[in-house]
Scaffold this active site. Structure first.
Site, PDB file in Angstrom:
ATOM      1  N   VAL A   1     -32.017 -30.727  -9.494  1.00  0.00           N
ATOM      2  CA  VAL A   1     -30.958 -31.206  -8.599  1.00  0.00           C
ATOM      3  C   VAL A   1     -30.276 -29.979  -7.997  1.00  0.00           C
ATOM      4  CG1 VAL A   1     -28.816 -32.523  -8.376  1.00  0.00           C
ATOM      5  CG2 VAL A   1     -30.544 -33.237 -10.034  1.00  0.00           C
ATOM      6  N   GLU A   2     -30.319 -29.840  -6.681  1.00  0.00           N
ATOM      7  CA  GLU A   2     -29.575 -28.764  -6.023  1.00  0.00           C
ATOM      8  C   GLU A   2     -28.111 -29.191  -5.891  1.00  0.00           C
ATOM      9  OE1 GLU A   2     -32.816 -26.537  -3.125  1.00  0.00           O
ATOM     10  OE2 GLU A   2     -31.820 -28.319  -2.373  1.00  0.00           O
ATOM     11  N   ILE A   3     -27.227 -28.363  -6.405  1.00  0.00           N
ATOM     12  CA  ILE A   3     -25.787 -28.604  -6.305  1.00  0.00           C
ATOM     13  C   ILE A   3     -25.265 -27.674  -5.214  1.00  0.00           C
ATOM     14  CG2 ILE A   3     -23.592 -28.634  -7.528  1.00  0.00           C
ATOM     15  CD1 ILE A   3     -25.599 -30.590  -8.706  1.00  0.00           C
TER      16      ILE A   3
ATOM     17  N   VAL B   1     -32.431 -24.273  -0.867  1.00  0.00           N
ATOM     18  CA  VAL B   1     -33.339 -23.339  -1.534  1.00  0.00           C
ATOM     19  C   VAL B   1     -34.787 -23.830  -1.479  1.00  0.00           C
ATOM     20  CG1 VAL B   1     -33.902 -22.195  -3.712  1.00  0.00           C
ATOM     21  CG2 VAL B   1     -31.514 -22.526  -3.076  1.00  0.00           C
ATOM     22  N   VAL B   2     -35.019 -24.976  -2.070  1.00  0.00           N
ATOM     23  CA  VAL B   2     -36.411 -25.400  -2.273  1.00  0.00           C
ATOM     24  C   VAL B   2     -37.111 -25.702  -0.954  1.00  0.00           C
ATOM     25  CG1 VAL B   2     -37.888 -27.159  -3.303  1.00  0.00           C
ATOM     26  CG2 VAL B   2     -36.024 -26.163  -4.626  1.00  0.00           C
TER      27      VAL B   2
END
Length: 231
Positions: A10-12, A47-48
């Site tokens: 999970v990107e926060i 990011v991903v």
């Protein structure tokens, strides 16, 4: 990340005005869900997606040069990726891949994803529509036989090294501030060959000077998209 039941990342995402306690609450909530939270600054692609897009784009460019789709995917599998970039693009959805590409190329330049436009116009969106770069039957891609076709010697590096380069950019720009966490995020968010330790670890293991030299060689042959990041 999808599928949610399988993907732990999970990107926060925090902006300049995000309160630290809000970030901490989000991190804690993700951990309670047994997920891996990756705190990152608000930036195009976060990011991903930012790291993954050059991998899929380079696969498309290689295919346009005449490398069979199956051969492109096999080069990535040989490196240790769980899924080839052509199959991945179909799985994500070509409409999603195109949208991400527009966002990233608008922000950072580089080759555009316009090669996907004809597929979108023909409603060939990938797995979800039954056909994209591959035709899909019962949830499986039907990959045309490529017997006798050989991958170009530089294909693996063309696919993988841009991911290393962008990962370095994310660290240099402080989109993510922890290198180990960035590596973990890329492994859990993209499936980047886990035994290689993530893109930054792989770059160090291969040798930074060697990676930079290889990028410069690819830049000389294919253009500025391979220029080594200042980081």
């Amino acid at each position: 990340f999808n599928p949610v039941a399988k993907m732990p990342l999970v990107e926060i995402v925090h902006g300049q005005a995000t309160q630290p306690d809000a970030v901490q609450a989000a991190l804690a909530f993700a951990r309670r869900l047994d997920k891996l939270p990756l705190p990152c600054a608000s930036a195009p692609g976060f990011v991903v997606n930012r790291i993954l897009f050059p991998y899929m784009l380079e696969a498309m460019l290689a295919a346009q040069e005449g490398v069979p789709l199956k051969v492109v995917d096999e080069a990535a599998l040989a490196f240790g990726m769980p899924q080839g970039p052509i199959e991945l693009a179909d799985t994500v959805g070509l409409d999603v891949a195109y949208h991400v590409g527009v966002v990233l190329t608008t922000a950072f330049g580089g080759p555009s994803p316009e090669a996907l436009k004809p597929y979108l116009e023909a409603k060939k969106l990938g797995r979800k529509s039954g056909e994209g770069l591959y035709r899909w039957v019962d949830g499986r891609p039907q990959k045309p036989d490529a017997a006798g076709a050989r991958a170009p010697d530089d294909l693996e590096d063309r696919l993988i090294l841009p991911m290393l380069n962008v990962a370095v950019a994310c660290l240099r720009e402080r989109v993510v501030t922890d290198a180990d966490l960035l590596d973990a995020g890329v492994i859990f968010g993209t499936g980047f060959a886990p035994f290689r330790g993530g893109p930054l670890h792989y770059a160090r293991a291969r040798g930074i000077d060697a990676v930079v030299a290889r990028l410069r060689a690819l830049e000389a042959r294919y253009g500025a998209r391979f220029a080594p990041d200042p980081g």
